[in-house]
Scaffold this active site. Structure first.
Site, short mmCIF file in Angstrom:
data_model
loop_
_atom_site.label_atom_id
_atom_site.label_comp_id
_atom_site.label_asym_id
_atom_site.label_seq_id
_atom_site.Cartn_x
_atom_site.Cartn_y
_atom_site.Cartn_z
CG ASP A 196 -8.24 0.59 9.42
OD1 ASP A 196 -9.01 1.04 10.28
OD2 ASP A 196 -8.64 0.02 8.40
CD GLU A 203 1.78 0.23 6.27
OE1 GLU A 203 1.32 0.66 5.21
OE2 GLU A 203 1.64 -0.95 6.64
N GLY A 250 0.78 -1.24 0.00
CA GLY A 250 0.00 0.00 0.00
C GLY A 250 0.81 1.29 0.00
#
Ligand code: PRP
Length: 183
Positions: free
Chosen positions: A106, A102, A47
């Site tokens: 979350d 990152e 990601g």
């Protein structure tokens, strides 16, 4: 932008321009904080790959880059807290100033584990830089040292973030239409 992806996007949350402006600010901040040092930026794939590419080009101190890949064993849209290292770093981080890069913090399950793993390798220092922070979903006591944007609890894709491995190449961050992941 191609309609094949655009039709699945409910609305743009962060435009290309907003992303570029904020990433440049983060780069400036990191450059100041690490002036005279040689930090190693650790990108957690997949990601973070676009954020990493833009962030490192916005940093003007000498720095090193390395990459690792992890998978969480969760299913669907949440991670479970069990993390598997699929690809480890190429170099030792002992005695180095580490910045973990990152795309999103979350639940915190992935990074809580990963930061412990990296801390155990005795870096001189370790900080976390996440483009997005979704504090409303946090399940682990972890926060980011550098945050691009705090975002609401919506399913976001683009600029590296995926749904089902797709949409990573959208140049902005958009909210996915619920019918895309509910079907
Ligand atoms: C995303 C993101 C973080 C993690 C954050 O990775 O890159 O690693 O989820 O979620 P958490 O705070 O709830 O643990 P993902 O598993 O989607 O893999 P990817 O990087 O390959 O997209």
């Amino acid at each position: 932008m191609s309609n094949v992806m655009e039709k699945d996007i409910d609305h743009v949350l962060l435009s290309e321009e907003e992303l570029q402006t904020r990433v440049r600010e983060l780069g400036r901040q990191i450059s100041q904080d690490y002036a005279g040092k040689e930090p190693m930026l650790v990108s957690v794939l997949r990601g973070s790959y676009i954020f990493m590419a833009d962030l490192t080009r916005a940093i003007d101190c000498m720095c090193l880059v390395d990459f690792m890949a992890v998978s969480s064993y969760g299913s669907g849209t949440t991670s479970s807290g069990q993390v598997n290292i699929i690809k480890d770093l190429s170099d030792s981080i002992e005695g180095k100033d580490i910045i973990v890069v990152e795309d999103i913090l979350d639940s915190g399950n992935t990074l809580y584990y990963l930061m412990q793993v990296l801390q155990a390798r005795n870096p001189a220092s370790i900080r976390l830089c996440t483009l997005l922070d979704k504090p409303s979903r946090r399940a682990k006591p972890i926060q980011s040292d550098y945050v691009g944007f705090t975002v609401p609890d919506a399913f976001v894709v683009g600029y590296g973030l995926d749904y089902d491995e797709k949409y990573r190449n959208l140049p902005y961050i958009g909210v996915l239409k619920p019918e895309v992941y509910e079907k």
